[in-house]
Design an enzyme around this catalytic site. Structure first.
Site, mmCIF file in Angstrom:
data_model
loop_
_atom_site.group_PDB
_atom_site.id
_atom_site.type_symbol
_atom_site.label_atom_id
_atom_site.label_comp_id
_atom_site.label_asym_id
_atom_site.label_seq_id
_atom_site.Cartn_x
_atom_site.Cartn_y
_atom_site.Cartn_z
ATOM 1 N N ILE A 1 13.032 28.936 110.987
ATOM 2 C CA ILE A 1 13.928 29.285 112.093
ATOM 3 C C ILE A 1 13.203 30.022 113.211
ATOM 4 O O ILE A 1 13.694 30.108 114.327
ATOM 5 C CB ILE A 1 15.127 30.101 111.569
ATOM 6 C CG1 ILE A 1 15.858 29.302 110.483
ATOM 7 C CG2 ILE A 1 16.105 30.424 112.677
ATOM 8 C CD1 ILE A 1 16.307 27.918 110.912
ATOM 9 N N HIS B 1 18.319 36.517 103.410
ATOM 10 C CA HIS B 1 18.786 37.901 103.400
ATOM 11 C C HIS B 1 18.736 38.506 102.002
ATOM 12 O O HIS B 1 19.141 39.647 101.800
ATOM 13 C CB HIS B 1 20.200 37.975 103.966
ATOM 14 C CG HIS B 1 20.274 37.621 105.416
ATOM 15 N ND1 HIS B 1 20.429 36.329 105.853
ATOM 16 C CD2 HIS B 1 20.164 38.375 106.538
ATOM 17 C CE1 HIS B 1 20.436 36.308 107.177
ATOM 18 N NE2 HIS B 1 20.263 37.531 107.612
#
Length: 776
Positions: free
Chosen positions: A442, A705
Site C-alpha cells: 500500500i 494492524h
C-alpha cells in the site's frame, strides 16, 4: 448551572500511554509499570479539570486501547477464540484485552484480532463487538469501579462514563445469521444493572450514558429498544442521575424520542447542529435538564464566547439556569492535549487556537460569564476572546485570490479522464505488462527507530541535508532490492522521508500550519499529529517527484508514486471553519492534481492517491450524503484526471463499509482500488461483487494492524474467497494498509508468504483454465 466534560484525551500530554503500551508489548516494562502510567494520566487529567473549576469530571473515559473494547471486556463479550488466553492463569486481564485488540501469535497460539472500524465520522478507530445468538453476558472487569474509587480518593467529583446499551449493540456485528443484535438488550440489561448498582454503592451521583446513535437514522426497533432500556434503568435506579449524551449531529427526527427517555440531563451538540437548540427548548419536559455542547470537541479553534453565550442565555431564559449544563460538544478525545506545549507556532495563528486543556478553561469561563456579575478576570478573558476572533476574521494570512479564482474556474472537464476504463485498461496493460494476481503493497514500509532518529537529528540540525539524503537513499535502495528479491510486481519506495501521510503533504502546501506536540489518538498506541488548515491551500513546488524518480531509477520494475488524496487530507486535518469544507477540499484537489501531472511527466506510470477517509467523511444522516459525495468524488477526480490513459491511477481505502456508497466508489473511476478485507474475512468485498464493480480491486489479504504473521494457506484461502465475488483478472494481491507501524521481521515474513500465495493462486487458476478473459 453546572459544567462538565464528556471525556478527556487519554494519551498523555507527551504520549506517555503510547510509549508505555509499546514498551509493555515488547517486554521492556512489566504490568505494574503500565498500570502506574495509566493511573498517573488519569490523575493528571482529573486535576486539570478540577483546577479549571469543572463541576462534574468524567472517569472511565481513560482506556489502554479503546473504550468500546473496554466495555466488551467488562460485559464479558469475549469471543470464544480467546478462551486459551482467558483461561491461562499466567496471563493478566490486560493480556487478554490486548490480544482481542491486536491478535495473538505466541506459544503455539495463532488468534486473529477483532475487527476495527471508524468511530462515526472521526479518524478514531474502535474495536467492533462480536455478537452471537443467545449470547450470555457477565460482569467481567472491575476497571470502571477502580477508576471511580481512585477519582473519589483524589477528591474528584467524578461522573462515570459508560457507552449506552443501545449504542453498544448498534456498534457491534452479528457473527452468525438468524438474529438481530438488538434482541440481546434483555441479556445485557442485568449486567448494566450490576454495574450501576456497584457504582451507586460506591457513592456515584451522576452517570453519563453515551448514546450518539440518537443523532443518526434509527429503525423503529432501535427506537423501541431505547424506550424499553431507559425505562427499565430508571425504574431500577430512581436515585441515580443520568446524563444522556448525543453528539456529532443533531437529534432531528429523534428529538421526541430523546426528550421522552427516562433520564435527567440531555446533552446536545450545538457545534455540529446549532439550530437544534430552539427545537429542543420548545419540547423539553420540566423534569429534564439540558447540557449545551458549545465548545468544539472536534476542532482546535478558540471558542467564540459571544456566540456561545447567546445559546446559554437563550436556554437560561427558557428553562432557568438550574436546568442548564455547559460542556464541550463531545469528548475532547479528538483534540490535542495542551496548546502550552507549542512553543514554535506562528504567534498570530496560535492566538486563534485552543486544545483540550484550554477548552476546559473555556467551559468554565462561559459559566462564569453567563452569571449576573462576572469577576473582572473573566471580563478580561471575554475582551481577549473578542480580539482573537476579530484577528482571525481579518487576517491577511488566510486569503489568496489566485487560489480562489482557480477553484471558481473548475469545469466538468477537469474531473473527467480522457477515456473510459475499458480503453484505459488496454493502454495500461500494453505498457505495464502485469501478471495475473499482481502483487504490491500500500505504500509505506517500516519506519525503524534508526529512520526516526535520522529525521529527528536532521530537524535538530545534527545531520546535514546531504547526510540525511544519503541515509534515506540507502534505505530506499535496500527496500527496492528486497522487493525485487521476493518477487513483488509493483514496488513502492517505502516513504522513509515521510512522517505522517497527511502531515508530510501539509508541510509542503501553503495554507497549513503544524504543531510539535498536537498528537491525537487514532487507535491503540497509534497517534497522529493533524495539520491545521488555516488559509487558502496551494502547492508552491513538487512534493514527491524527487523520491519517486530516484526509486524508479533503481529498478526496471514499476514503482508507484504515492500521494494522499484531497478528501483524506481534509478529513485528517483540523479544518478552517470560515468557508465550506467542499471549497477547501477542491483547493487541495488542485494541488494534488499538479503533483500527479508532474509525476507522470517524470515517468511514473502508476500513481496511488490514497483516500481512506472518503467513507468516514459521510454525514451521519443519509439525507445529507449526496451533497457530500458529490463534492468528495469530484475532488478526487479533479486530482486524478489530468493524466493520459496509459497512466494507471490507484486509490486505497481502509476500515470502511462500502455497501451504501458503492456507486460513488465506482464513480471515483480509479483504475485500481485497494481495500481492507482480511479482518472481515473478505466480507467487505461482497459489496463490490454484488455491484459488479467494473475496475480492478486489491482486497487486503493480511491485517497489518496486528503483529501476527498469516500463513500462505490463509492468504490463498482469502484469495479464493475473493475470486468467488470478483473475477480473477480484476484482482490484485496486497496487505490491508501501509506497513509503517510494523517491524521489519514480521513484514518480511508476511510479504514473502503473500507473494507465494499470489503465485499459488495464479497457478491454480491457470491449471483450471479459468482465465478466458485474462491477457494470455
Amino acid at each position: 448551572m453546572q459544567t462538565h466534560l464528556l471525556g478527556y484525551p487519554r494519551i498523555g500530554s507527551n504520549r506517555e500511554l503510547k510509549k508505555a503500551c509499546e514498551q509493555y508489548w515488547t517486554g521492556k516494562i512489566v504490568l505494574d509499570e503500565l498500570l502506574k502510567t495509566g493511573k498517573e494520566i488519569c490523575k493528571q487529567n482529573w486535576n486539570i479539570q478540577k483546577e479549571a473549576g469543572i463541576d462534574l469530571i468524567p472517569c472511565n473515559d481513560f482506556s489502554f486501547y479503546d473504550q468500546v473494547l473496554d466495555l466488551s471486556l467488562t460485559l464479558g463479550a469475549i469471543p470464544k477464540r480467546y478462551n486459551p488466553i482467558a483461561e491461562d492463569t499466567t496471563k493478566s486481564e490486560l493480556d487478554l484485552y490486548f490480544a482481542m485488540a491486536r491478535g495473538y501469535q505466541k506459544e503455539g497460539l495463532d488468534i486473529t484480532a477483532m475487527e476495527m472500524t471508524k468511530w462515526f465520522d472521526t479518524n478514531y478507530h474502535y474495536i467492533v463487538p462480536e455478537f452471537y445468538k443467545n449470547q450470555v453476558f457477565k460482569l467481567n472487569s472491575s476497571k470502571i469501579f477502580n477508576e471511580f474509587e481512585e477519582a473519589k480518593n483524589s477528591g474528584i467529583n467524578a461522573k462515570p462514563v459508560i457507552i449506552g446499551l443501545v449504542t453498544y449493540l448498534l456498534l457491534g456485528k452479528e457473527k452468525e445469521e438468524g438474529f438481530d443484535k438488538l434482541d440481546l438488550a434483555n441479556a445485557l440489561l442485568p449486567v448494566y444493572f450490576e454495574i450501576l448498582e456497584k457504582l451507586q454503592e460506591q457513592g456515584a451521583e451522576y452517570i453519563q450514558f453515551d448514546e450518539p446513535f440518537l443523532a443518526l437514522d434509527l429503525s423503529e426497533k432501535a427506537k423501541e429498544t431505547y424506550q424499553f432500556v431507559y425505562k427499565q434503568i430508571k425504574e431500577k435506579f430512581p436515585k441515580l442521575k443520568f446524563i444522556l449524551t448525543t453528539y456529532f449531529e443533531g437529534l432531528k427526527d429523534n428529538l421526541a424520542l430523546a426528550t421522552q427517555l427516562s433520564v435527567d440531563v440531555l446533552h446536545v451538540d450545538l457545534v455540529r447542529n446549532p439550530e437544534q437548540l430552539d427545537e429542543v427548548l420548545n419540547v423539553i419536559p420540566e423534569r429534564l435538564s439540558i447540557s449545551l455542547g458549545v465548545v468544539d470537541g472536534r476542532n482546535i479553534w478558540k471558542n467564540n464566547y459571544e456566540k456561545s453565550l447567546e445559546f446559554i442565555q437563550k436556554a437560561k431564559e427558557k428553562i432557568g439556569s438550574e436546568r442548564v449544563f455547559i460542556a464541550p460538544s463531545c469528548s475532547l478525545l479528538h483534540t490535542p492535549c495542551d496548546l502550552d506545549n507549542e512553543t514554535q507556532l506562528h504567534s498570530e495563528i496560535k492566538n486563534w487556537l485552543a486544545f483540550a486543556k484550554q477548552k476546559v478553561n473555556e467551559v468554565n469561563a462561559l459559566k462564569e460569564l453567563s452569571e449576573d456579575n462576572p469577576e473582572e478576570k473573566f471580563l478580561n478573558d471575554f475582551e481577549e476572546n473578542k480580539k482573537a476572533v476579530e484577528s482571525r476574521n481579518n487576517s491577511s494570512l488566510i486569503h489568496n485570490q489566485q487560489v480562489k479564482q482557480r477553484v471558481s474556474a473548475i469545469t466538468e472537464k477537469d474531473s473527467q479522464r480522457k477515456n473510459t476504463f475499458g480503453i484505459r485498461k488496454n493502454a495500461q496493460q500494453n505498457i505495464l505488462n502485469l501478471p495475473l494476481f499482481p502483487t504490491t503493497t500500500i505504500g509505506s514500509f517500516p519506519q525503524t527507530k534508526e529512520v526516526r532518529t535520522w529525521r529527528a537529528k536532521f530537524k535538530k540540525g545534527e545531520l546535514s541535508a546531504q547526510e540525511y539524503d544519503t541515509l534515506l537513499k540507502k534505505e530506499t535502495e535496500r527496500t527496492i532490492r528486497w522487493q525485487e528479491e521476493i518477487g513483488i510486481d509493483v514496488l513502492v519506495h517505502g516513504e522513509f522521508e515521510r512522517n505522517d501521510m497527511v502531515e508530510y503533504f501539509g508541510e509542503q502546501l501553503e495554507g497549513f500550519v503544524f504543531t510539535k506536540n498536537g498528537w491525537v489518538q487514532s487507535y491503540g498506541s497509534r497517534c497522529v499529529k493533524p495539520p491545521i488548515i488555516f488559509g487558502d491551500v496551494f502547492r508552491p513546488n513538487p512534493m514527491t517527484v524527487y523520491w519517486s524518480q530516484y526509486a524508479q531509477s533503481l529498478t526496471e520494475k514499476w514503482v508507484k508514486g504515492m500521494l494522499t488524496g484531497p478528501v483524506t487530507i481534509l478529513q485528517w486535518s483540523f479544518v478552517r471553519d470560515d468557508q465550506s469544507r467542499s471549497t477547501t477540499c477542491k483547493q487541495i484537489a488542485l494541488a494534488i492534481r499538479d503533483e500527479v501531472n508532474d509525476l507522470e511527466k517524470a515517468g511514473i506510470r502508476i500513481i496511488q492517491i490514497d483516500e481512506p477517509a472518503i467513507r468516514e467523511g459521510l454525514p451521519l444522516r443519509k439525507s445529507d450524503w449526496q451533497n457530500y459525495l458529490n463534492w468528495a468524488v469530484e475532488s478526487f477526480r479533479i486530482s486524478a484526471s489530468g493524466v493520459e490513459d496509459a497512466t494507471q491511477i490507484h486509490t486505497h481505502m481502509c476500515y470502511s463499509e462500502f455497501n451504501d456508497i458503492i456507486q460513488n466508489i465506482a464513480d471515483m473511476d480509479a483504475d485500481v482500488i485497494t481495500i481492507e478485507c482480511s479482518r472481515s474475512q473478505m466480507e467487505l468485498l461482497n459489496a463490490f461483487g454484488d455491484f459488479k464493480y467494473p475496475n480492478e480491486i486489491g482486497p487486503g489479504v493480511y491485517d497489518i494492524h496486528s503483529p501476527r504473521v498469516p500463513s500462505k494457506a490463509e492468504m490463498v484461502d482469502l484469495l479464493l474467497k475473493a475470486e468467488k465475488v470478483i473475477p480473477a483478472h480484476q484482482l490484485w494481491v496486497n496487505p490491508d494498509c501501509g506497513l509503517k507501524t510494523r517491524h521489519w521481521e514480521e513484514t518480511e515474513k508476511a510479504l514473502k508468504e503473500m507473494v507465494e500465495a499470489a503465485k499459488e493462486a495464479s497457478a491454480l487458476f491457470v491449471s483450471q483454465d479459468k482465465l478466458q478473459n485474462h491477457w494470455l
